[in-house]
Design a protein around this motif. Structure first.
Motif, PDB file in Angstrom:
ATOM      1  N   PRO A   1      35.137  46.215  37.393  1.00  0.00           N
ATOM      2  CA  PRO A   1      35.382  46.507  35.970  1.00  0.00           C
ATOM      3  C   PRO A   1      34.336  47.476  35.440  1.00  0.00           C
ATOM      4  N   VAL A   2      34.652  48.122  34.312  1.00  0.00           N
ATOM      5  CA  VAL A   2      33.761  49.108  33.706  1.00  0.00           C
ATOM      6  C   VAL A   2      33.377  48.655  32.300  1.00  0.00           C
TER       7      VAL A   2
ATOM      8  N   THR B   1      36.888  62.254  30.402  1.00  0.00           N
ATOM      9  CA  THR B   1      36.618  60.818  30.457  1.00  0.00           C
ATOM     10  C   THR B   1      37.879  60.001  30.200  1.00  0.00           C
ATOM     11  N   SER B   2      38.739  60.477  29.310  1.00  0.00           N
ATOM     12  CA  SER B   2      39.990  59.756  29.017  1.00  0.00           C
ATOM     13  C   SER B   2      40.909  59.746  30.224  1.00  0.00           C
ATOM     14  N   ALA B   3      40.981  60.864  30.947  1.00  0.00           N
ATOM     15  CA  ALA B   3      41.803  60.926  32.157  1.00  0.00           C
ATOM     16  C   ALA B   3      41.273  59.982  33.230  1.00  0.00           C
ATOM     17  N   ALA B   4      39.937  59.902  33.357  1.00  0.00           N
ATOM     18  CA  ALA B   4      39.340  58.988  34.335  1.00  0.00           C
ATOM     19  C   ALA B   4      39.669  57.535  33.986  1.00  0.00           C
ATOM     20  N   LEU B   5      39.641  57.204  32.699  1.00  0.00           N
ATOM     21  CA  LEU B   5      39.981  55.840  32.283  1.00  0.00           C
ATOM     22  C   LEU B   5      41.458  55.536  32.517  1.00  0.00           C
ATOM     23  N   ALA B   6      42.313  56.538  32.408  1.00  0.00           N
ATOM     24  CA  ALA B   6      43.734  56.341  32.718  1.00  0.00           C
ATOM     25  C   ALA B   6      43.901  55.962  34.191  1.00  0.00           C
ATOM     26  N   ARG B   7      43.128  56.607  35.071  1.00  0.00           N
ATOM     27  CA  ARG B   7      43.176  56.269  36.501  1.00  0.00           C
ATOM     28  C   ARG B   7      42.633  54.863  36.744  1.00  0.00           C
ATOM     29  N   LEU B   8      41.635  54.471  35.968  1.00  0.00           N
ATOM     30  CA  LEU B   8      41.111  53.102  36.076  1.00  0.00           C
ATOM     31  C   LEU B   8      42.189  52.096  35.712  1.00  0.00           C
ATOM     32  N   GLY B   9      42.930  52.386  34.645  1.00  0.00           N
ATOM     33  CA  GLY B   9      44.020  51.494  34.240  1.00  0.00           C
ATOM     34  C   GLY B   9      45.124  51.425  35.276  1.00  0.00           C
ATOM     35  N   GLU B  10      45.440  52.573  35.891  1.00  0.00           N
ATOM     36  CA  GLU B  10      46.466  52.597  36.946  1.00  0.00           C
ATOM     37  C   GLU B  10      46.039  51.764  38.151  1.00  0.00           C
ATOM     38  N   ALA B  11      44.727  51.666  38.360  1.00  0.00           N
ATOM     39  CA  ALA B  11      44.210  50.854  39.474  1.00  0.00           C
ATOM     40  C   ALA B  11      44.147  49.374  39.118  1.00  0.00           C
ATOM     41  N   GLY B  12      44.514  49.041  37.893  1.00  0.00           N
ATOM     42  CA  GLY B  12      44.532  47.635  37.483  1.00  0.00           C
ATOM     43  C   GLY B  12      43.160  47.056  37.225  1.00  0.00           C
TER      44      GLY B  12
ATOM     45  N   PRO C   1      39.799  46.506  34.639  1.00  0.00           N
ATOM     46  CA  PRO C   1      39.557  46.416  33.191  1.00  0.00           C
ATOM     47  C   PRO C   1      38.427  47.313  32.710  1.00  0.00           C
ATOM     48  N   PHE C   2      38.558  47.738  31.459  1.00  0.00           N
ATOM     49  CA  PHE C   2      37.531  48.537  30.791  1.00  0.00           C
ATOM     50  C   PHE C   2      37.165  47.850  29.487  1.00  0.00           C
ATOM     51  N   ILE C   3      35.888  47.475  29.361  1.00  0.00           N
ATOM     52  CA  ILE C   3      35.368  46.871  28.140  1.00  0.00           C
ATOM     53  C   ILE C   3      34.534  47.917  27.413  1.00  0.00           C
ATOM     54  N   SER C   4      34.857  48.158  26.158  1.00  0.00           N
ATOM     55  CA  SER C   4      34.104  49.111  25.337  1.00  0.00           C
ATOM     56  C   SER C   4      33.313  48.348  24.299  1.00  0.00           C
ATOM     57  N   LEU C   5      31.989  48.538  24.300  1.00  0.00           N
ATOM     58  CA  LEU C   5      31.138  47.965  23.260  1.00  0.00           C
ATOM     59  C   LEU C   5      30.661  49.099  22.366  1.00  0.00           C
ATOM     60  N   ILE C   6      30.991  49.011  21.082  1.00  0.00           N
ATOM     61  CA  ILE C   6      30.634  50.053  20.131  1.00  0.00           C
ATOM     62  C   ILE C   6      29.465  49.574  19.285  1.00  0.00           C
TER      63      ILE C   6
ATOM     64  N   LYS D   1      31.643  35.587  30.317  1.00  0.00           N
ATOM     65  CA  LYS D   1      32.937  34.898  30.266  1.00  0.00           C
ATOM     66  C   LYS D   1      34.090  35.857  30.538  1.00  0.00           C
ATOM     67  N   LEU D   2      34.027  37.043  29.953  1.00  0.00           N
ATOM     68  CA  LEU D   2      35.099  38.027  30.147  1.00  0.00           C
ATOM     69  C   LEU D   2      35.180  38.468  31.612  1.00  0.00           C
ATOM     70  N   LEU D   3      34.024  38.726  32.203  1.00  0.00           N
ATOM     71  CA  LEU D   3      34.019  39.168  33.616  1.00  0.00           C
ATOM     72  C   LEU D   3      34.499  38.072  34.537  1.00  0.00           C
ATOM     73  N   ALA D   4      34.165  36.820  34.220  1.00  0.00           N
ATOM     74  CA  ALA D   4      34.665  35.687  35.017  1.00  0.00           C
ATOM     75  C   ALA D   4      36.181  35.581  34.903  1.00  0.00           C
ATOM     76  N   TYR D   5      36.691  35.815  33.696  1.00  0.00           N
ATOM     77  CA  TYR D   5      38.153  35.792  33.481  1.00  0.00           C
ATOM     78  C   TYR D   5      38.831  36.889  34.272  1.00  0.00           C
ATOM     79  N   PHE D   6      38.295  38.098  34.204  1.00  0.00           N
ATOM     80  CA  PHE D   6      38.898  39.217  34.936  1.00  0.00           C
ATOM     81  C   PHE D   6      38.831  38.997  36.441  1.00  0.00           C
ATOM     82  N   ALA D   7      37.719  38.427  36.918  1.00  0.00           N
ATOM     83  CA  ALA D   7      37.569  38.192  38.348  1.00  0.00           C
ATOM     84  C   ALA D   7      38.588  37.173  38.837  1.00  0.00           C
TER      85      ALA D   7
END
Length: 273
Positions: free
Chosen positions: A149-150, A174-185, A187-192, A266-272
């Motif tokens: 995950p990212v 960067t948006s295109a790279a994230l699209a490829r991440l999504g295609e690979a199934g 997760p991407f977590i964004s903290l603002i 918790k989120l990473l444990a859920y994704f794993a």
């Protein structure tokens, strides 16, 4: 003792011992502030953190391994405003000890592996130039290779004007790279965090599968003053703060700093799973 013979000696307060809170104007002992993760113990105001402080707070001790740390911005436009771009870079490098405004690496949070990119507002306002875009893209590509995950932590004034179109191209990159991440199934977590504006908000910061924010973080494309001058209307109270964006569906959840590490765990444990 006669009044004229009394001498009042003003005690000097050493620098770096106290900090004035930007939220409640209280004076805070720096050691107390550090122990509280740079959150005001009186009003909860979240002070800004640099990238190294973020990594130290969130990642398991000695787990974060940085890469691409030697990438350095060029000056193809020979840009100069009040100061030549090369001098601005050298000044920020000396101030932060970093080559540019982003640190990328692999580490673990509560034992869960992930790839991370952390922007540093102290380096030219965390602005996104070609190096920042390249490092974020490299971290995403490496995450796809390793099936990780990212996490991207944003703190930025937006695109770096000194690189003109080269900076704006990083939004698409960067948006295109994230699209490829999504295609690979994966997760991407964004903290603002405060502040996140301009081209960073208009690209990867708002593309997370989960978009989290710290309390009262400024999140915007254009600043409130620019918007008021454009639409000639007064903006609502709290406009463009994370709480306002949460109410309007732009942010999934606001997480106080003390809860960030456990929330990510918790989120990473859920994704794993």
């Amino acid at each position: 003792m006669p009044l004229e013979n009394q001498v009042t000696t003003k005690k000097e307060i050493p620098e770096g011992v106290w900090t004035k809170c930007g939220g409640c104007d209280q004076i805070i002992y720096n050691k107390e502030l550090e122990e509280n993760l740079k959150v005001c113990p009186k009003c909860g105001h979240h002070f800004r953190l640099n990238a190294k402080e973020r990594i130290e707070q969130l990642f398991d001790p000695k787990s974060f391994e940085e890469f691409a740390e030697d990438l350095t911005a060029q000056d193809p436009l020979h840009f100069s405003d009040l100061q030549p771009y090369k001098e601005r870079l050298r000044s920020s490098q000396k101030k932060t000890g970093q080559k540019d405004a982003c640190i990328v690496g692999e580490g673990t949070i509560e034992g869960h592996p992930l790839m991370a990119a952390v922007l540093d507002f102290q380096f030219m306002g965390g602005s996104m130039g070609s190096v920042v875009g390249e490092k974020i893209t490299l971290s995403i590509e490496r995450a796809i290779e390793k099936k990780l995950p990212v996490l991207i932590i944003s703190a930025s004034g937006g695109a770096r004007m000194q690189e003109s179109i080269l900076s704006l191209m990083q939004m698409a990159k960067t948006s295109a790279a994230l699209a490829r991440l999504g295609e690979a199934g994966l997760p991407f977590i964004s903290l603002i965090t405060d502040p996140t504006t301009g081209g960073v908000t208009a690209s990867f910061a708002m593309l997370g599968d989960l978009i989290l924010a710290e309390p009262k973080a400024l999140i915007a494309f254009a600043g409130p003053r620019v918007i008021e001058q454009t639409i000639r209307q007064q903006l609502p109270d709290g406009f463009q703060l994370s709480e306002f964006l949460l109410q309007h569906g732009m942010v999934d959840r606001i997480i106080p700093r003390r809860e960030l590490r456990s929330t990510f765990g918790k989120l990473l444990a859920y994704f794993a799973a």
